[in-house]
Structures are given as structure tokens and as C-alpha cells.
Design a protein around this motif. Sequence first.
Motif, short mmCIF file in Angstrom:
data_model
loop_
_atom_site.label_atom_id
_atom_site.label_comp_id
_atom_site.label_asym_id
_atom_site.label_seq_id
_atom_site.Cartn_x
_atom_site.Cartn_y
_atom_site.Cartn_z
N LYS B 328 0.83 -1.21 0.00
CA LYS B 328 0.00 0.00 0.00
C LYS B 328 0.87 1.25 0.00
CE LYS B 328 -4.35 -1.46 1.98
NZ LYS B 328 -5.23 -1.48 3.12
N ALA B 329 1.96 1.20 0.78
CA ALA B 329 2.87 2.37 0.84
C ALA B 329 3.50 2.60 -0.53
CB ALA B 329 3.94 2.13 1.89
N ILE B 330 3.84 1.52 -1.24
CA ILE B 330 4.41 1.68 -2.59
C ILE B 330 3.38 2.32 -3.51
CG2 ILE B 330 5.16 0.37 -4.65
CD1 ILE B 330 6.53 -1.59 -2.70
N MET B 331 2.13 1.82 -3.43
CA MET B 331 1.07 2.38 -4.28
C MET B 331 0.90 3.87 -4.01
SD MET B 331 -0.54 0.20 -6.26
CE MET B 331 -2.23 0.73 -6.44
N ALA B 332 0.94 4.26 -2.72
CA ALA B 332 0.74 5.67 -2.37
C ALA B 332 1.93 6.51 -2.82
CB ALA B 332 0.54 5.80 -0.87
N THR B 333 3.13 5.96 -2.65
CA THR B 333 4.35 6.74 -2.93
C THR B 333 4.64 6.85 -4.43
OG1 THR B 333 5.20 5.88 -0.85
CG2 THR B 333 6.79 6.98 -2.26
N ALA B 334 4.48 5.72 -5.13
CA ALA B 334 4.84 5.72 -6.54
C ALA B 334 3.71 6.23 -7.44
CB ALA B 334 5.24 4.31 -6.96
N GLY B 335 2.55 6.45 -6.87
CA GLY B 335 1.42 6.98 -7.65
C GLY B 335 0.98 6.02 -8.72
N SER B 336 0.86 6.52 -9.96
CA SER B 336 0.34 5.68 -11.05
C SER B 336 1.31 4.54 -11.40
CB SER B 336 0.06 6.53 -12.28
OG SER B 336 1.21 7.30 -12.58
N ASP B 337 2.59 4.69 -11.02
CA ASP B 337 3.58 3.64 -11.30
C ASP B 337 3.54 2.52 -10.27
OD1 ASP B 337 4.56 4.61 -13.58
OD2 ASP B 337 6.30 5.65 -12.68
N GLY B 338 2.75 2.71 -9.21
CA GLY B 338 2.73 1.76 -8.10
C GLY B 338 2.45 0.33 -8.54
N ILE B 339 1.42 0.18 -9.38
CA ILE B 339 1.04 -1.18 -9.83
C ILE B 339 2.19 -1.79 -10.63
CG2 ILE B 339 -0.47 -2.36 -11.53
CD1 ILE B 339 -1.77 -2.17 -8.82
N HIS B 351 0.73 -16.80 -4.83
CA HIS B 351 -0.05 -16.49 -3.63
C HIS B 351 0.91 -16.00 -2.54
CE1 HIS B 351 -3.14 -16.90 -0.55
NE2 HIS B 351 -2.21 -17.48 0.20
N PRO B 352 0.65 -14.97 -1.71
CA PRO B 352 -0.58 -14.18 -1.72
C PRO B 352 -0.48 -12.93 -2.58
CG PRO B 352 0.70 -13.56 0.19
CD PRO B 352 1.52 -14.57 -0.56
N TRP B 353 0.61 -12.80 -3.34
CA TRP B 353 0.84 -11.56 -4.08
C TRP B 353 -0.22 -11.25 -5.12
CZ3 TRP B 353 2.71 -7.62 -2.38
CH2 TRP B 353 3.66 -7.69 -1.37
N HIS B 354 -0.63 -12.30 -5.77
CA HIS B 354 -1.65 -12.11 -6.80
C HIS B 354 -2.89 -11.43 -6.17
CE1 HIS B 354 -3.86 -12.71 -10.44
NE2 HIS B 354 -4.83 -13.30 -9.75
N GLU B 355 -3.33 -11.98 -5.00
CA GLU B 355 -4.53 -11.46 -4.32
C GLU B 355 -4.29 -10.03 -3.82
OE1 GLU B 355 -3.23 -14.45 -3.82
OE2 GLU B 355 -4.85 -15.72 -4.56
N ILE B 356 -3.09 -9.79 -3.25
CA ILE B 356 -2.78 -8.45 -2.73
C ILE B 356 -2.84 -7.42 -3.87
CG2 ILE B 356 -0.90 -7.00 -1.80
CD1 ILE B 356 -0.13 -9.32 0.04
N ILE B 357 -2.24 -7.77 -4.99
CA ILE B 357 -2.20 -6.83 -6.12
C ILE B 357 -3.62 -6.57 -6.65
CG2 ILE B 357 -1.38 -6.52 -8.51
CD1 ILE B 357 1.22 -7.94 -7.58
N GLN B 358 -4.43 -7.67 -6.70
CA GLN B 358 -5.81 -7.49 -7.17
C GLN B 358 -6.58 -6.54 -6.25
OE1 GLN B 358 -6.97 -8.44 -10.07
NE2 GLN B 358 -4.93 -9.32 -10.41
N GLN B 359 -6.36 -6.73 -4.93
CA GLN B 359 -7.06 -5.89 -3.96
C GLN B 359 -6.64 -4.41 -4.12
OE1 GLN B 359 -6.72 -7.00 0.22
NE2 GLN B 359 -7.34 -4.93 0.82
N LEU B 360 -5.33 -4.21 -4.28
CA LEU B 360 -4.85 -2.83 -4.41
C LEU B 360 -5.34 -2.18 -5.70
CD1 LEU B 360 -1.23 -3.25 -3.00
CD2 LEU B 360 -3.18 -2.16 -1.90
N LYS B 361 -5.42 -3.00 -6.76
CA LYS B 361 -5.96 -2.47 -8.03
C LYS B 361 -7.40 -2.01 -7.84
CE LYS B 361 -3.49 -4.87 -11.74
NZ LYS B 361 -3.56 -6.04 -12.64
N ALA B 362 -8.16 -2.87 -7.13
CA ALA B 362 -9.57 -2.53 -6.89
C ALA B 362 -9.67 -1.25 -6.07
CB ALA B 362 -10.27 -3.68 -6.17
N GLU B 363 -8.82 -1.15 -5.02
CA GLU B 363 -8.85 0.05 -4.17
C GLU B 363 -8.47 1.29 -4.97
OE1 GLU B 363 -6.46 -0.41 -0.66
OE2 GLU B 363 -7.68 -2.07 0.07
N ALA B 364 -7.46 1.14 -5.87
CA ALA B 364 -7.02 2.28 -6.69
C ALA B 364 -8.14 2.71 -7.63
CB ALA B 364 -5.78 1.89 -7.48
N ALA B 365 -8.91 1.72 -8.13
CA ALA B 365 -9.99 2.03 -9.07
C ALA B 365 -11.08 2.86 -8.37
CB ALA B 365 -10.59 0.75 -9.62
N VAL B 366 -11.30 2.57 -7.06
CA VAL B 366 -12.33 3.30 -6.31
C VAL B 366 -11.85 4.75 -6.10
CG1 VAL B 366 -13.51 3.49 -4.08
CG2 VAL B 366 -13.23 1.26 -5.14
#
Lengths: 122, 366
Positions: B328-339, B351-366
Motif C-alpha cells: 500500500k505504501a508503494i502504491m501511495a508513494t509511486a502513484g500511477s507507477d505503483g502497480i 499467492h498471496p501476491w496475486h490477491e494483494i495486487i488485485q485488492q490494491l488495483k480494486a482500491e485504486a480504481a475506487v
Amino acid sequence: MKILVAEDDPIMLKTIQLRLRKDGHEVICVMDGNEAMKEIEVVLPDIIITDIMMPYSSGLEIVAFVKRNIPKKIPVIILSAMGQENVVVEAFGLGADDFVIKPFSPNELSVRVKRLELKTNN
Amino acid sequence: MKIISIGILLLIHLAIGFLVAFLLIVAAIFLYLSYKKRLFRKRERLKKKIYLLIEKALFYEPPSLQKTENNAWMKIPFKFQALLKKKLPRAVLRTEILQVQKNISGASRDNLQKLYEQLGLKQDALKKLNRFRQWYIKAEGIQELSIMNQRDCLRSIYRYVNDKNEYIRMEAQSAAINFLGFHGLRFLNIISYPLSEWQQLKLLEQLSHKPVLGFKGITAWLQSPNDSVITFALKLVRVYRCFELHDTVAKCMEHSNVEVKKSCIITLTDIYTEDTAPLLIWHYATEDTDCRLATLHALCQIRDPETISFLTEQLQDENNDLKLAAAKAIMATAGSDGINVLNAYTEAQSHPWHEIIQQLKAEAAV
């Protein structure tokens, strides 16, 4: 003027009633939101003073009720406790005309009523 | 046959015994309830009478030249003088005055205060403080004097700010703030008992209604031997945004208490400078999981691009909570490059990275 005061604390209600009677107003006192709405429909007061936190229906619901269902323009003063700034903003959004934060001076309330009275008469 | 008859007799006796006991209990409940009801009605009657006196005091304007007997502020009608010598009416009057006092201000409030003093209720409250040993009576006395704004009683109250009883010291500390505002916080220099979380919140709430006059002694509170004082001082730094105290706060990162450290990390996040992220990273390796998690949350808010490599390293941690917080910190810090940063991570598809990344993508979309 006919003023309806809705406040669930009996002592506060009495204090407000006393102050406003001293100013020569006719004061109708109610202690919960539902009773307030019924009385408003019957007596059509000139000003309403209502506490925010009350049993059955809140002060916000009273403001919404007055603005939606009563054809006469009745100014509403909200009484709120400290720290309820968000609720006061919401009350203004619904159409409240003024607010007083508790603890308040009865004299201040009296002045605010006079101000609204002048505004309404103009 | 004899055995059976004894058994029946015993049963009859037992039944009568239970019946009598039942009737006694019912009678006791009835008597107690009727006593309570009578007391309630008496109180209500007294309230009505006493309110007449309060009403008179609330809007009383003393004649400027005329003096009442004994130089009293307001002349108390004789019927009230007699009534208020009794215990119950006095207690009812005190309760009613306190109730009204909480909700009004201005001249009416001053008038009530004068009535309270004239009727000797202040002396009653001081007696509660000085002559009774029960904690609840002392606490009640302090609370009463505080509500009635009896500043001249501060000396009597102040000696209880470090009382061994939690409720007494809570009331005394609140009264100190009520009378002195921010200056009242000087009790933090001397208290050895902990300030509960509830009391800290209560004091902060009280302070929020007082004009900010600065904190004399906050540096000392941040180094207090009482851990709860440090935690409270950190909250003050946070709430009042004392940026100038960044370096003093940073020293709390070396504290042995985990709660103090966590509070310190949260505070540093609110007053961060360019030195904050490197400081948090420096301490990270020696921290426990809770503090590490707090550090990653802090980095998520600070969003310093220099921390990306450190955060990427934390993706390899065994603890899933830490992995998620780092991601989450990477997503917040790197902005659009986070993913992209996360997708580039070697285990991104497992596992569990696939799930974590999917969750973060969904959160970013919101």
C-alpha cells in the motif's frame, strides 16, 4: 410573537421560556420532536427554537419538516452542544436560520430572537 | 408409614417456609418501591419549589445602592431559608444549579454562581473535599467546584492531581484545565500515576475550548518517567502541530515502551520533515511487528520517493500484514507507477501476491 421551544431538558426549557416571556412573547414548550411537529402544525408559531438532540425526532428532522410541510415561512433557531459543528452545518443546509451553542446566555438568545423578528417583519 | 408421614410434614413446613419467605420478599420489594416512589415525588415537588429560586436568581438585577441584609447579593425569601437548612432540599438545589450551570453562560451564569456561594453550597463542596474519606464524595466535590468555576479553590483541588484514587485525580486534573487552560497542564510535571486513554481524550477535549497559549514544559513531558505523560505530550504535539518539536519527538523512538514508540511514529507522521522517513527506516530493523506496521503506515502517508527501494524490500517479509502495508505504501508513494512496481516484483503471480495486487488495483480504481 408566538414562539415554539423544543428542548428535552426541563430546566433549560423553563429557563428559555422565562427569558422569552420576559420579552413579551407567547411561548409554547414541548419536550420531544414528535410533539414539536404536532404543535407546529396546529399553532403555526412565528419562530421555532429547537435543540438538536431530542427523543423520537431530532432538531434536524424538525427543520426538514417545517421547510417541507409548512407553507408559512417560520424561522428556526437551532440549539446545539459544543462539538456539533457538522450537525449545525447540516441544519443550515436544511434551512435553519440561526444557531446558538450551549452553554449559551439567555440574553443572547433573546437578542437573536429579536433579530429574526425584525428580519421577518421586514 | 412413619417415614412417609415425616416426609410429608417436612414438605408442608418447607412449603410454608418458602411461602413466608416469598411474601416477605414481595413485601420488602413493595415497601422499597413505594419508598423510592415517595422520594421521587418529594424530589419533584422540591424541584418545582426550588426552581422558583433559581428562576429569580437567573434574571436577577441587584439594585445598585440598596444593600440586602448581611450584604448578601440577593435576598432569599424566608420560606427558602428554612427549607434549605434541610439536607434533601439542599441536595436538590445543588443538583439543579449544576444542571443549569452546564447549559448557560453570560450574566445568568454569573448570577447562579453568586447564588451558589451565598447559600453556602461552596462551603459544602469544600467540606466534601476536606472532611470525607470516601473517594466518590471527594470526586463529586471537586467536580462541583469545577462546574461552578470556583477558581479560588484551586489550591485545595490541586493537591489531588496525583491522588492514588483514579477518579479523584481525574476530576482534579480536569478542574486544573478548566480553571487555568493550558497553564493547568503543569500537573504533568508531577504526576506519577498513569493518565488513562479516556482521561487523555477528555483533557484534549477540554483544551480544545481554551485559547492556545503554548505549552511551557512540553520538552520535559516528552522525557517524563511516566510513559502516559509522554503519550499525552505526543498527542498534544500532534493535535497542535508543533513542528518545532520534531527532533525532540524523534528521541522518543528510542523509548523502551512499544506504545510510546507507536505514538511517536504516528506523531512524526503528522509533523514530518525530510528527515522523518530516513529516521523511521533506521529504527525499522529493531522494532517489533506493531511498530513496523505503524512505520509502514507512516511511510504510506509521508510518500517519500526515496523510500521505494526500502518498501520493495519489505515485500519479502513473511508477515502478510507487513507485506500488504508495504504494498500500500508503494502504491501511495509511486502513484500511477505503483502497480507497475508491484507487478515487476518476481513473485507477483504467486499467492498471496496475486490477491494483494488485485485488492490494491480494486482500491485504486475506487
